[in-house]
Design a protein around this motif. Structure first.
Motif, mmCIF file in Angstrom:
data_model
loop_
_atom_site.group_PDB
_atom_site.id
_atom_site.type_symbol
_atom_site.label_atom_id
_atom_site.label_comp_id
_atom_site.label_asym_id
_atom_site.label_seq_id
_atom_site.Cartn_x
_atom_site.Cartn_y
_atom_site.Cartn_z
ATOM 1 N N MET A 76 -7.284 3.261 -5.519
ATOM 2 C CA MET A 76 -7.792 4.588 -5.848
ATOM 3 C C MET A 76 -9.069 4.871 -5.051
ATOM 4 O O MET A 76 -9.276 5.978 -4.545
ATOM 5 C CB MET A 76 -8.044 4.733 -7.347
ATOM 6 N N THR A 77 -9.928 3.848 -4.928
ATOM 7 C CA THR A 77 -11.150 4.011 -4.130
ATOM 8 C C THR A 77 -10.779 4.368 -2.693
ATOM 9 O O THR A 77 -11.342 5.299 -2.101
ATOM 10 C CB THR A 77 -11.971 2.695 -4.130
ATOM 11 N N ALA A 78 -9.797 3.629 -2.142
ATOM 12 C CA ALA A 78 -9.399 3.881 -0.755
ATOM 13 C C ALA A 78 -8.869 5.306 -0.603
ATOM 14 O O ALA A 78 -9.248 6.027 0.322
ATOM 15 C CB ALA A 78 -8.351 2.862 -0.323
ATOM 16 N N GLU A 79 -8.010 5.716 -1.534
ATOM 17 C CA GLU A 79 -7.382 7.033 -1.389
ATOM 18 C C GLU A 79 -8.393 8.170 -1.511
ATOM 19 O O GLU A 79 -8.415 9.088 -0.698
ATOM 20 C CB GLU A 79 -6.263 7.202 -2.425
ATOM 21 N N ILE A 80 -9.231 8.114 -2.549
ATOM 22 C CA ILE A 80 -10.205 9.193 -2.742
ATOM 23 C C ILE A 80 -11.161 9.245 -1.548
ATOM 24 O O ILE A 80 -11.523 10.313 -1.057
ATOM 25 C CB ILE A 80 -10.968 9.013 -4.079
ATOM 26 N N THR A 81 -11.524 8.066 -1.046
ATOM 27 C CA THR A 81 -12.462 8.037 0.074
ATOM 28 C C THR A 81 -11.822 8.561 1.360
ATOM 29 O O THR A 81 -12.474 9.269 2.139
ATOM 30 C CB THR A 81 -12.996 6.601 0.281
ATOM 31 N N ILE A 82 -10.552 8.224 1.595
ATOM 32 C CA ILE A 82 -9.851 8.776 2.770
ATOM 33 C C ILE A 82 -9.855 10.303 2.674
ATOM 34 O O ILE A 82 -10.104 11.008 3.653
ATOM 35 C CB ILE A 82 -8.388 8.255 2.845
ATOM 36 N N GLY A 83 -9.600 10.803 1.474
ATOM 37 C CA GLY A 83 -9.595 12.252 1.275
ATOM 38 C C GLY A 83 -10.953 12.868 1.587
ATOM 39 O O GLY A 83 -11.055 13.862 2.298
ATOM 40 N N ASN B 73 9.620 2.324 -8.230
ATOM 41 C CA ASN B 73 9.787 0.904 -7.933
ATOM 42 C C ASN B 73 9.992 0.633 -6.444
ATOM 43 O O ASN B 73 9.839 -0.494 -6.014
ATOM 44 C CB ASN B 73 10.968 0.328 -8.726
ATOM 45 N N ILE B 74 10.377 1.643 -5.690
ATOM 46 C CA ILE B 74 10.584 1.411 -4.258
ATOM 47 C C ILE B 74 9.533 2.152 -3.413
ATOM 48 O O ILE B 74 8.733 1.525 -2.714
ATOM 49 C CB ILE B 74 12.000 1.874 -3.797
ATOM 50 N N MET B 75 9.540 3.480 -3.497
ATOM 51 C CA MET B 75 8.706 4.225 -2.543
ATOM 52 C C MET B 75 7.212 4.024 -2.745
ATOM 53 O O MET B 75 6.463 3.854 -1.797
ATOM 54 C CB MET B 75 9.053 5.716 -2.606
ATOM 55 N N MET B 76 6.777 4.038 -4.026
ATOM 56 C CA MET B 76 5.338 3.897 -4.252
ATOM 57 C C MET B 76 4.801 2.534 -3.823
ATOM 58 O O MET B 76 3.767 2.460 -3.148
ATOM 59 C CB MET B 76 4.974 4.251 -5.691
ATOM 60 N N PRO B 77 5.497 1.426 -4.148
ATOM 61 C CA PRO B 77 5.000 0.147 -3.621
ATOM 62 C C PRO B 77 4.991 0.112 -2.089
ATOM 63 O O PRO B 77 4.052 -0.427 -1.495
ATOM 64 C CB PRO B 77 5.997 -0.884 -4.167
ATOM 65 N N VAL B 78 5.995 0.718 -1.451
ATOM 66 C CA VAL B 78 6.023 0.725 0.018
ATOM 67 C C VAL B 78 4.809 1.491 0.560
ATOM 68 O O VAL B 78 4.073 0.993 1.432
ATOM 69 C CB VAL B 78 7.351 1.346 0.545
ATOM 70 N N VAL B 79 4.588 2.680 0.020
ATOM 71 C CA VAL B 79 3.427 3.470 0.471
ATOM 72 C C VAL B 79 2.129 2.707 0.185
ATOM 73 O O VAL B 79 1.203 2.694 1.004
ATOM 74 C CB VAL B 79 3.402 4.860 -0.221
ATOM 75 N N ALA B 80 2.082 2.044 -0.975
ATOM 76 C CA ALA B 80 0.860 1.320 -1.351
ATOM 77 C C ALA B 80 0.588 0.163 -0.380
ATOM 78 O O ALA B 80 -0.548 -0.012 0.074
ATOM 79 C CB ALA B 80 0.979 0.798 -2.780
ATOM 80 N N VAL B 81 1.624 -0.615 -0.044
ATOM 81 C CA VAL B 81 1.415 -1.726 0.896
ATOM 82 C C VAL B 81 0.939 -1.172 2.238
ATOM 83 O O VAL B 81 -0.031 -1.669 2.825
ATOM 84 C CB VAL B 81 2.729 -2.519 1.125
ATOM 85 N N LEU B 82 1.600 -0.122 2.709
ATOM 86 C CA LEU B 82 1.234 0.450 4.007
ATOM 87 C C LEU B 82 -0.198 0.984 3.984
ATOM 88 O O LEU B 82 -0.951 0.816 4.950
ATOM 89 C CB LEU B 82 2.221 1.559 4.396
ATOM 90 N N THR B 83 -0.589 1.597 2.850
ATOM 91 C CA THR B 83 -1.969 2.094 2.749
ATOM 92 C C THR B 83 -2.961 0.934 2.823
ATOM 93 O O THR B 83 -3.999 1.016 3.484
ATOM 94 C CB THR B 83 -2.165 2.880 1.433
ATOM 95 N N CYS B 84 -2.639 -0.168 2.122
ATOM 96 C CA CYS B 84 -3.529 -1.341 2.155
ATOM 97 C C CYS B 84 -3.655 -1.878 3.577
ATOM 98 O O CYS B 84 -4.754 -2.188 4.043
ATOM 99 C CB CYS B 84 -3.000 -2.462 1.257
ATOM 100 N N VAL B 85 -2.513 -2.011 4.276
ATOM 101 C CA VAL B 85 -2.543 -2.548 5.638
ATOM 102 C C VAL B 85 -3.326 -1.587 6.542
ATOM 103 O O VAL B 85 -4.153 -2.010 7.354
ATOM 104 C CB VAL B 85 -1.105 -2.753 6.182
#
Ligand code: PFF
Length: 441
Positions: free
Chosen positions: A59-66, A381-393
């Motif tokens: 959440m910190t990463a996302e709000i800060t990117i915004g 169970n599929i798309m959100m974890p995929v987006v989350a991993v990609l956001t972390c990377v």
């Protein structure tokens, strides 16, 4: 829409708006049935650990990117790195899958709200009422259309301000009423076993699918991995303390989910016994009417309760629809009217089968799931974890955590900087990746 971007005038304004998006059916409808099904206390424990580590970091990463880019999800990724623009696009698709079935459940809430207001609460508490309702064709479809119609009217006429003002009063009321009902539930005869089941982690009940469900629920409930928080972040002022805001939103959201579980799970043991723990998406609709029916003044309390849940669902649905509409405007240069029509077409295409899938079209299964459960599964169970991993990377290795830290520190020192870096680079991506892959093994 980036041309007429406003900003939140006060910290409390931003926290409340983000909390309004986060607190919704996910907390009151989805969390309790998942906790009931996946081992109670152990699910709660894993959920809390995931919120504190992965959830808060993401959440910190996302709000800060915004805030850093001042843009909504697709454009934000594009601005930071062209090659990673696809993550933004993936993230933007998620709310389009969630909105239709979310509104189907919103319609169920409306049906119960009206039943309680008309004094038919006792009827909804009868065995078989819920099953009969969702398996009929016309009624759930009718309430779905009303719900999505209300959301559309608000999006078209832009009366969000009024809704936000109303939810400032209604949200605290929801908390108070949930606490009252939870206390009542705990003291029902036979509820003690449910309380133990919900609060005492029993490792014998631990399962991989439980862990996967806890993770997907965490993204869902905190409105993560779908671009929403990036868009919200783009409205946050530079002097805002992101770190404390994120902590408040996450804790508030988790507290409501916890209370909802406390309200529902002990009551399951009292009225139905542990076999009912597997009831799935219908759990809240089956259990709560029985609780209200056993209370003095239950019709009134039930009516107020469903009105408050309805408002929580409405604020979340508005933010979902706004996200979809804004993506159409930003990405395809659609006018606002055209974007709203495109969104409504998606609502028909995905929403009607979600509603009918419990009744007339129940023979139509995808991977063994009815259409509503399938949309829920694919997005959560599929798309959100995929987006989350990609956001972390992306944050951990492409723009680097330092980019986030610097933006956060425009206002104050980032106290849990080390934890954030560790989480976003190692713990979160590894953990999400393992859980994601394990379901296919
Ligand atoms: N977080 C919401 C809930 O728990 O009900 C669901 C949600 C709302 C997700 C809005 C995403 C969103 F944009």
């Amino acid at each position: 829409m980036s041309d007429n971007r406003g900003s939140f005038t006060s910290r409390i304004g931003f926290v409340l708006a983000a909390a309004g998006s986060a607190v919704g059916l996910g907390n009151i409808w989805r969390f309790p049935y998942l906790a009931a099904k996946n081992g109670g206390g152990i699910f709660l424990l894993i959920y809390i650990i995931l919120v504190l580590t992965v959830g808060i970091a993401l959440m910190t990463a996302e709000i800060t990117i915004g805030r850093k880019t001042g843009l909504s999800v697709c454009s934000a990724f594009k601005k930071l790195n062209k090659k990673w623009a696809f993550v933004g696009v993936l993230g933007a698709i998620v709310p389009a899958i969630i909105l239709p079935y979310y509104s189907v459940i919103g319609g169920w809430v409306l049906k119960y709200l009206v039943a309680f207001c008309e004094g038919f609460g006792a009827e909804t508490a009868e065995d078989g009422f819920f099953g009969g309702f969702i398996s009929s064709s016309a009624s759930p479809l009718f309430w779905y259309i009303i719900f999505i119609g209300l959301v559309t009217i608000i999006i078209v006429y832009g009366v969000q301000k009024g809704i936000e003002r109303a939810s400032k009063i209604l949200m605290p009321l929801l908390v108070i009423l949930t606490i009252i009902v939870a206390i009542y539930s705990i003291f029902l005869p036979g509820a003690g076993a449910g309380l133990v089941y919900y609060l005492k982690p029993d490792f014998a009940n631990l399962s991989w699918s439980g862990v996967l469900n806890a993770m997907s629920q965490m993204f869902y409930s905190l409105s993560l991995a779908m671009g929403i928080m990036i868009t919200y972040g783009s409205y946050v002022q530079k002097k805002e303390n992101i770190e404390t805001a994120v902590t408040h939103i996450a804790l508030f959201d988790t507290a409501i989910a916890f209370l909802a579980g406390l309200m529902i799970i002990p009551a399951v043991f009292s009225f139905m016994g542990p076999e009912a723990l597997n009831a799935g998406p219908g759990l809240m609709f089956i259990t709560l009417p029985k609780v209200f029916n056993s209370m003095t003044g239950g019709d009134f309390i039930g009516a107020v309760f469903f009105i408050l849940v309805f408002f929580a669902a409405l604020t979340s649905a508005i933010s979902l629809m706004e996200a979809v509409v804004a993506s159409f405007q930003d990405e395809f240069n659609f006018s606002r009217t055209k974007a709203i029509i495109a969104t409504l077409i998606i609502c028909v295409v995905l929403g009607v089968p979600s509603s009918m899938g419990n009744g007339a079209w129940s023979g139509f299964l995808i991977m063994g799931m009815d259409f509503l459960s399938f949309c829920d599964y694919i997005s959560n169970n599929i798309m959100m974890p995929v987006v989350a991993v990609l956001t972390c990377v992306f944050v951990g290795y492409v723009i680097k955590p330092q980019a986030i830290v610097e933006e956060v520190e425009l206002s104050n020192t980032f106290k849990k900087k080390k934890l954030f870096e560790l989480s976003i680079k190692f713990f979160a991506p590894v953990c999400i990746f393992i859980i994601l892959v394990s379901q296919f093994v």
